[in-house]
Write a protein that holds these residues in place. Structure first.
Motif, short mmCIF file in Angstrom:
data_model
loop_
_atom_site.label_atom_id
_atom_site.label_comp_id
_atom_site.label_asym_id
_atom_site.label_seq_id
_atom_site.Cartn_x
_atom_site.Cartn_y
_atom_site.Cartn_z
N GLY A 1 0.82 -1.22 0.00
CA GLY A 1 0.00 0.00 0.00
C GLY A 1 0.85 1.26 0.00
O GLY A 1 0.61 2.19 -0.79
N ARG A 2 1.87 1.28 0.84
CA ARG A 2 2.74 2.46 0.90
C ARG A 2 3.52 2.63 -0.39
O ARG A 2 3.75 3.76 -0.85
N VAL A 3 3.95 1.53 -0.98
CA VAL A 3 4.68 1.61 -2.25
C VAL A 3 3.76 2.17 -3.33
O VAL A 3 4.17 3.03 -4.12
N GLN A 4 2.52 1.71 -3.35
CA GLN A 4 1.61 2.22 -4.38
C GLN A 4 1.30 3.71 -4.20
O GLN A 4 1.24 4.45 -5.18
N GLU A 5 1.15 4.14 -2.95
CA GLU A 5 0.97 5.57 -2.71
C GLU A 5 2.17 6.37 -3.20
O GLU A 5 2.02 7.43 -3.81
N ALA A 6 3.36 5.85 -2.91
CA ALA A 6 4.58 6.54 -3.35
C ALA A 6 4.63 6.64 -4.87
O ALA A 6 4.98 7.68 -5.43
N ARG A 7 4.23 5.57 -5.56
CA ARG A 7 4.25 5.58 -7.02
C ARG A 7 3.28 6.60 -7.58
O ARG A 7 3.59 7.33 -8.53
N GLU A 8 2.09 6.63 -6.99
CA GLU A 8 1.08 7.59 -7.48
C GLU A 8 1.55 9.02 -7.28
O GLU A 8 1.40 9.87 -8.16
N SER A 9 2.13 9.26 -6.11
CA SER A 9 2.64 10.60 -5.83
C SER A 9 3.78 10.97 -6.80
O SER A 9 3.84 12.08 -7.32
N TYR A 10 4.67 10.00 -7.07
CA TYR A 10 5.78 10.24 -8.00
C TYR A 10 5.26 10.53 -9.40
O TYR A 10 5.71 11.46 -10.07
N ASP A 11 4.29 9.74 -9.83
CA ASP A 11 3.78 9.90 -11.20
C ASP A 11 3.01 11.21 -11.37
O ASP A 11 3.06 11.82 -12.44
N ARG A 12 2.33 11.66 -10.32
CA ARG A 12 1.65 12.96 -10.40
C ARG A 12 2.66 14.09 -10.54
O ARG A 12 2.42 15.06 -11.25
N ALA A 13 3.80 13.95 -9.85
CA ALA A 13 4.80 15.03 -9.85
C ALA A 13 5.63 15.06 -11.13
O ALA A 13 6.27 16.07 -11.43
N SER A 14 5.63 13.96 -11.88
CA SER A 14 6.52 13.89 -13.06
C SER A 14 5.88 14.56 -14.28
O SER A 14 4.69 14.61 -14.41
#
Lengths: 121, 121
Positions: free
Chosen positions: B108-121
């Motif tokens: 769950g934490r990894v998926q949140e991190a990915r979503e946050s990263y992809d939004r910022a890119s």
């Protein structure tokens, strides 16, 4: 929303792919070497012998995206970029170091097993 | 004979390649499922969803060669072949299960991190 029990034995579960990422030799070595504190790209590459620039770039980017590493840029001239473990990354460092320790501790037994297997084949 | 300290950071150390083998997703899943006792080839393939016959054959053979699994053939008609963990394999099962548990616990934490990263890119 359906309840969701993560199960890496299920081919569609995202833990399968995560398992592949965290068990990767480069992940084990990079997370291991960052256990001592933040490092620059070139220093990580120097410590993890034999990793290509491309593989190092890809692995670091993936680990940042997964929330395991943080990339920090310092506004110096020239700019300094460092990678460090996040809390999540520090938490991962423990099982990964167990894996590396296992490999170091049992390499001799594995090599004996291989020689015995190859003689019998 | 020179003294030898295994070091997976050294590109020429055999622990590097061993680390790659034991951290492999198929190894983690196969060793994990054999923790419950010996199983036949087809049953392992059924449990480790999505593994190809070829990959299952290759991984089992490599794990037998490394001394992590034992292949037992029973003189029945038709012959029954089972795979089971050796003592060395049982010893490996612990760090590998920690790795799988980590992936399950933190997906769950990894998926949140990915979503946050992809939004910022």
């Amino acid at each position: 929303m359906t309840s969701f029990l993560p199960d890496p034995y299920d081919r569609d579960c995202p833990t399968r792919q995560l398992l592949d990422r965290i068990g990767d030799q480069w992940t084990v070595l990079i997370v291991g070497t960052l256990g001592g504190g933040p490092l620059r790209f070139t220093e990580i590459g120097r410590r993890v012998q034999g990793i290509s620039q491309k593989m190092l770039t890809q692995t670091l980017r993936a680990l940042v995206r997964d929330g395991i590493l943080e990339r920090r840029m310092y506004a110096e001239i020239p700019p300094r970029v460092e990678y460090e473990l996040t809390d999540l990354g520090r938490d991962l460092a423990e099982p990964l170091s167990m894996l590396a320790e296992w490999a170091k501790a049992h390499m001799g037994r594995v090599q004996e097993a291989r020689e015995s297997y190859d003689r019998a084949s």
